[in-house]
Design a protein around this motif. Structure first.
Motif, mmCIF file in Angstrom:
data_model
loop_
_atom_site.group_PDB
_atom_site.id
_atom_site.type_symbol
_atom_site.label_atom_id
_atom_site.label_comp_id
_atom_site.label_asym_id
_atom_site.label_seq_id
_atom_site.Cartn_x
_atom_site.Cartn_y
_atom_site.Cartn_z
ATOM 1 N N ARG A 1 0.837 -1.203 0.000
ATOM 2 C CA ARG A 1 0.000 0.000 0.000
ATOM 3 C C ARG A 1 0.869 1.250 0.000
ATOM 4 O O ARG A 1 2.011 1.228 0.457
ATOM 5 C CB ARG A 1 -0.953 0.009 1.191
ATOM 6 C CG ARG A 1 -0.277 0.144 2.550
ATOM 7 C CD ARG A 1 -1.317 -0.012 3.658
ATOM 8 N NE ARG A 1 -0.711 0.140 4.981
ATOM 9 C CZ ARG A 1 -1.363 -0.071 6.124
ATOM 10 N NH1 ARG A 1 -2.654 -0.449 6.106
ATOM 11 N NH2 ARG A 1 -0.737 0.090 7.267
ATOM 12 N N GLN A 2 0.281 2.310 -0.520
ATOM 13 C CA GLN A 2 0.982 3.596 -0.561
ATOM 14 C C GLN A 2 0.004 4.694 -0.189
ATOM 15 O O GLN A 2 -0.978 4.936 -0.900
ATOM 16 C CB GLN A 2 1.572 3.861 -1.945
ATOM 17 C CG GLN A 2 2.453 5.086 -1.993
ATOM 18 C CD GLN A 2 3.296 5.161 -3.247
ATOM 19 O OE1 GLN A 2 3.037 4.465 -4.231
ATOM 20 N NE2 GLN A 2 4.329 5.980 -3.220
ATOM 21 N N ALA A 3 0.278 5.335 0.932
ATOM 22 C CA ALA A 3 -0.518 6.463 1.381
ATOM 23 C C ALA A 3 0.054 7.743 0.788
ATOM 24 O O ALA A 3 1.226 7.776 0.377
ATOM 25 C CB ALA A 3 -0.505 6.525 2.905
ATOM 26 N N LYS B 1 3.790 9.161 1.184
ATOM 27 C CA LYS B 1 4.568 8.107 1.848
ATOM 28 C C LYS B 1 5.056 7.100 0.818
ATOM 29 O O LYS B 1 4.522 6.993 -0.274
ATOM 30 C CB LYS B 1 3.726 7.407 2.912
ATOM 31 C CG LYS B 1 3.403 8.277 4.109
ATOM 32 C CD LYS B 1 2.765 7.462 5.221
ATOM 33 C CE LYS B 1 2.519 8.300 6.461
ATOM 34 N NZ LYS B 1 1.915 7.495 7.551
ATOM 35 N N ARG C 1 5.720 3.314 -0.728
ATOM 36 C CA ARG C 1 4.963 2.074 -0.784
ATOM 37 C C ARG C 1 5.518 1.106 0.265
ATOM 38 O O ARG C 1 6.735 0.980 0.416
ATOM 39 C CB ARG C 1 5.047 1.454 -2.178
ATOM 40 C CG ARG C 1 4.095 0.310 -2.418
ATOM 41 C CD ARG C 1 4.121 -0.149 -3.867
ATOM 42 N NE ARG C 1 3.684 0.909 -4.768
ATOM 43 C CZ ARG C 1 3.454 0.718 -6.065
ATOM 44 N NH1 ARG C 1 3.615 -0.482 -6.604
ATOM 45 N NH2 ARG C 1 3.068 1.712 -6.836
ATOM 46 N N GLU D 1 -5.602 5.312 9.412
ATOM 47 C CA GLU D 1 -4.235 5.190 8.910
ATOM 48 C C GLU D 1 -4.067 4.049 7.908
ATOM 49 O O GLU D 1 -2.988 3.888 7.324
ATOM 50 C CB GLU D 1 -3.232 5.017 10.056
ATOM 51 C CG GLU D 1 -3.580 3.931 11.044
ATOM 52 C CD GLU D 1 -4.299 4.475 12.280
ATOM 53 O OE1 GLU D 1 -5.201 5.338 12.120
ATOM 54 O OE2 GLU D 1 -3.960 4.022 13.403
ATOM 55 N N THR E 1 -5.832 4.084 5.258
ATOM 56 C CA THR E 1 -6.170 4.731 3.994
ATOM 57 C C THR E 1 -4.952 4.776 3.074
ATOM 58 O O THR E 1 -3.886 5.261 3.461
ATOM 59 C CB THR E 1 -6.677 6.167 4.246
ATOM 60 O OG1 THR E 1 -7.904 6.095 4.970
ATOM 61 C CG2 THR E 1 -6.888 6.908 2.939
ATOM 62 N N ALA E 2 -5.123 4.252 1.862
ATOM 63 C CA ALA E 2 -4.011 4.158 0.915
ATOM 64 C C ALA E 2 -4.511 3.551 -0.387
ATOM 65 O O ALA E 2 -5.641 3.044 -0.454
ATOM 66 C CB ALA E 2 -2.892 3.299 1.477
ATOM 67 N N TYR F 1 -3.973 0.368 -2.510
ATOM 68 C CA TYR F 1 -3.486 -0.982 -2.266
ATOM 69 C C TYR F 1 -3.139 -1.647 -3.598
ATOM 70 O O TYR F 1 -3.964 -1.667 -4.524
ATOM 71 C CB TYR F 1 -4.531 -1.798 -1.509
ATOM 72 C CG TYR F 1 -4.586 -1.438 -0.044
ATOM 73 C CD1 TYR F 1 -5.100 -0.216 0.370
ATOM 74 C CD2 TYR F 1 -4.107 -2.314 0.927
ATOM 75 C CE1 TYR F 1 -5.117 0.136 1.707
ATOM 76 C CE2 TYR F 1 -4.128 -1.981 2.273
ATOM 77 C CZ TYR F 1 -4.637 -0.747 2.654
ATOM 78 O OH TYR F 1 -4.656 -0.409 3.986
ATOM 79 N N GLN G 1 -8.152 1.958 -4.442
ATOM 80 C CA GLN G 1 -8.153 2.941 -3.354
ATOM 81 C C GLN G 1 -8.994 2.445 -2.182
ATOM 82 O O GLN G 1 -10.132 2.001 -2.360
ATOM 83 C CB GLN G 1 -8.704 4.270 -3.847
ATOM 84 C CG GLN G 1 -8.766 5.360 -2.793
ATOM 85 C CD GLN G 1 -7.404 5.885 -2.402
ATOM 86 O OE1 GLN G 1 -6.585 6.202 -3.258
ATOM 87 N NE2 GLN G 1 -7.156 5.988 -1.095
#
Length: 122
Positions: A38-40, A43, A45, A88, A90-91, A93, A117
């Motif tokens: 995942r990548q928020a 931030k 991955r 937290e 939330t990202a 995927y 998402q």
């Protein structure tokens, strides 16, 4: 060509659940490890969970006890059951897999899906 297609993302309230799916299609002889990353926003991955073809699993500490990864080898599909979701989480995927295209292939190629998402918000 090999494609990984994710589905199941969306908006969920804190404490809720979602189930992500990732199906592989195209030239696939065998899939070794599969995983979710995942990548928020703003931030890097990060790894969420992985599973080998034999079913051995590995989880990031932040999701242990809340997320479960599984796979259906006959369908070239990996799942991520996400419970007790937090903001937290939330990202976007992403699904990842090591794919051997044909019986005669000598190596596995690493493939990524396009991402789905997940938003956790009240």
């Amino acid at each position: 060509q090999v494609q990984l297609v994710e589905s199941g993302g969306g908006l969920v309230q804190p404490g809720g659940s979602l189930r992500l799916s990732c199906a592989g299609s195209g030239s696939i002889w065998r899939i070794a490890a599969m995983g979710w990353y995942r990548q928020a926003p703003r931030k890097q991955r990060e790894l969420v969970a992985t599973i080998t073809s034999a079913g051995s699993t590995n989880y990031a500490d932040s999701v242990k006890g809340r997320f479960t990864i599984s796979r259906d080898n006959a369908k070239n599909t990996v799942y991520l059951q996400m419970n007790s979701l937090k903001p937290e989480d939330t990202a976007v995927y992403y699904c990842n897999a090591d794919v051997k295209a044909t019986y005669y292939s000598t190596t596995y190629s690493n493939r990524w899906g396009q991402g789905t998402q997940v938003n956790v918000s009240s």
